[in-house]
Design a protein around this motif. Structure first.
Motif, PDB file in Angstrom:
ATOM      1  N   ILE A 223      -0.934  -0.964  -0.046  1.00  0.00           N
ATOM      2  CA  ILE A 223      -1.199  -0.786   0.358  1.00  0.00           C
ATOM      3  C   ILE A 223      -0.930  -1.841   1.728  1.00  0.00           C
ATOM      4  CG2 ILE A 223      -4.046  -0.757   0.567  1.00  0.00           C
ATOM      5  CD1 ILE A 223      -4.262  -1.160  -1.690  1.00  0.00           C
ATOM      6  N   PRO A 224      -0.726  -0.629   3.120  1.00  0.00           N
ATOM      7  CA  PRO A 224      -0.186  -0.735   4.654  1.00  0.00           C
ATOM      8  C   PRO A 224      -1.288  -1.878   4.648  1.00  0.00           C
ATOM      9  CG  PRO A 224       0.525   0.885   4.151  1.00  0.00           C
ATOM     10  CD  PRO A 224      -0.080   0.861   2.492  1.00  0.00           C
ATOM     11  N   TYR A 225      -0.876  -2.934   5.134  1.00  0.00           N
ATOM     12  CA  TYR A 225      -2.222  -3.612   6.317  1.00  0.00           C
ATOM     13  C   TYR A 225      -3.291  -2.490   6.975  1.00  0.00           C
ATOM     14  CZ  TYR A 225      -5.101  -7.254   9.068  1.00  0.00           C
ATOM     15  OH  TYR A 225      -5.702  -7.097   9.293  1.00  0.00           O
ATOM     16  N   HIS A 226      -2.483  -1.852   7.676  1.00  0.00           N
ATOM     17  CA  HIS A 226      -3.697  -1.304   8.442  1.00  0.00           C
ATOM     18  C   HIS A 226      -4.596  -0.904   7.466  1.00  0.00           C
ATOM     19  CE1 HIS A 226      -0.479   1.953   7.573  1.00  0.00           C
ATOM     20  NE2 HIS A 226      -1.845   2.893   7.640  1.00  0.00           N
ATOM     21  N   LEU A 227      -4.445  -0.387   6.551  1.00  0.00           N
ATOM     22  CA  LEU A 227      -5.153   0.705   5.183  1.00  0.00           C
ATOM     23  C   LEU A 227      -7.185  -0.209   4.772  1.00  0.00           C
ATOM     24  CD1 LEU A 227      -3.237   2.920   3.204  1.00  0.00           C
ATOM     25  CD2 LEU A 227      -4.049   3.989   5.208  1.00  0.00           C
ATOM     26  N   GLY A 228      -6.502  -1.527   4.874  1.00  0.00           N
ATOM     27  CA  GLY A 228      -8.358  -2.519   4.654  1.00  0.00           C
ATOM     28  C   GLY A 228      -7.661  -1.714   3.381  1.00  0.00           C
ATOM     29  N   TYR A 229      -9.352  -1.360   2.862  1.00  0.00           N
ATOM     30  CA  TYR A 229     -10.138  -2.306   1.728  1.00  0.00           C
ATOM     31  C   TYR A 229     -10.144  -0.348   1.087  1.00  0.00           C
ATOM     32  CZ  TYR A 229     -10.266  -7.375   3.063  1.00  0.00           C
ATOM     33  OH  TYR A 229     -10.715  -7.834   3.265  1.00  0.00           O
ATOM     34  N   LEU A 230     -10.274  -0.274  -0.355  1.00  0.00           N
ATOM     35  CA  LEU A 230     -10.583   1.173  -0.926  1.00  0.00           C
ATOM     36  C   LEU A 230     -11.930   0.984  -1.445  1.00  0.00           C
ATOM     37  CD1 LEU A 230      -9.676   2.788  -2.835  1.00  0.00           C
ATOM     38  CD2 LEU A 230      -9.551   1.129  -5.210  1.00  0.00           C
ATOM     39  N   LEU A 231     -12.475   1.701  -0.577  1.00  0.00           N
ATOM     40  CA  LEU A 231     -13.691   2.222  -0.651  1.00  0.00           C
ATOM     41  C   LEU A 231     -14.343   3.218  -1.923  1.00  0.00           C
ATOM     42  CD1 LEU A 231     -14.724   2.432   3.147  1.00  0.00           C
ATOM     43  CD2 LEU A 231     -13.816   0.677   1.953  1.00  0.00           C
ATOM     44  N   GLY A 232     -13.168   4.225  -1.955  1.00  0.00           N
ATOM     45  CA  GLY A 232     -14.233   4.712  -3.121  1.00  0.00           C
ATOM     46  C   GLY A 232     -13.179   6.074  -2.689  1.00  0.00           C
TER      47      GLY A 232
END
Length: 223
Positions: free
Chosen positions: A171-180
């Protein structure tokens, strides 16, 4: 709502919540999983066999993690940030199964070695979130702790029986966090910053790796 609610799942008119809270049933104890009616009435706090940490009345990593519903199994699954473990409940709130993911890169902390006093929880591995996809698979975001070789984020994919089928999806840094995930099975990620924020979607096609979008800048919505 008392306590610190972190995740919510609404199933058949019952709101399931995970977070760090104290319940009195009849003696005070941690209630990391709680159930409420949609009217706000407290139902119960299913007991979860989590490690005992001496001197820690509420443990941070137990109140974070993932919470999702598996329609085909008619069960709600709680995954604490650490240890990485699937606790499966029926819709009456009874614990019906516990599964450890075999082959994961997530390392469970040695809770027996944790002594009273402040704990630097950022150094241990975290399950940031775990979600169910429409096809029955489960996506889990793991963040390695801030230590040598850590501080990286990746996805693991489990089948409907919670067996690991794919790992090390970066998960590249720019994507951040999985929300749903949306109804089409696309994963939704959020990267929220003081200056600008982004929402991105990525698909996890079977088999193979998800096609991750390019870095987003400013306020954007990336498909």
């Amino acid at each position: 709502m008392p306590g610190l609610p972190m995740r919510f799942v609404l199933v058949d008119g019952v709101l399931w919540v995970i977070g760090a809270a104290t319940v009195r049933l009849p003696e005070p104890r941690p209630g990391y999983v709680r159930r409420f009616r949609t009217t706000g009435e407290f139902l119960d706090a299913p007991e979860v066999p989590l490690p005992v940490v001496r001197g820690q009345s509420l443990v941070t990593v137990f109140g974070h993690g993932g919470l999702f519903y598996q329609p085909a199994r008619r069960r709600v699954v709680y995954v604490p940030a650490n240890p990485f473990r699937f606790f499966c409940f029926d819709l009456a709130g009874r614990l019906v199964a516990v599964r450890d993911p075999l082959g994961t890169r997530h390392e469970n902390a040695d809770f027996a070695g944790i002594v009273p006093g402040p704990v630097l929880w950022s150094t241990v591995d975290w399950v940031h979130n775990a979600i169910a996809l429409p096809d029955g698979r489960v996506a889990v975001q793991v963040i390695k702790g801030a230590r040598p070789g850590g501080d990286v984020s990746f996805l693991e994919i489990d089948d409907e029986d919670l067996n690991l089928i794919e790992r090390d999806i970066p998960i590249p840094y720019h994507l951040g966090y999985l929300l749903g995930a949306d109804r089409d099975g696309r994963l939704c990620f959020g990267n929220f910053q003081v200056i600008g924020a982004s929402i991105a979607k990525a698909r996890v096609p079977p088999p193979g790796l998800p096609q991750l979008p390019p870095p987003a800048t400013g306020r954007s919505h990336t498909e």
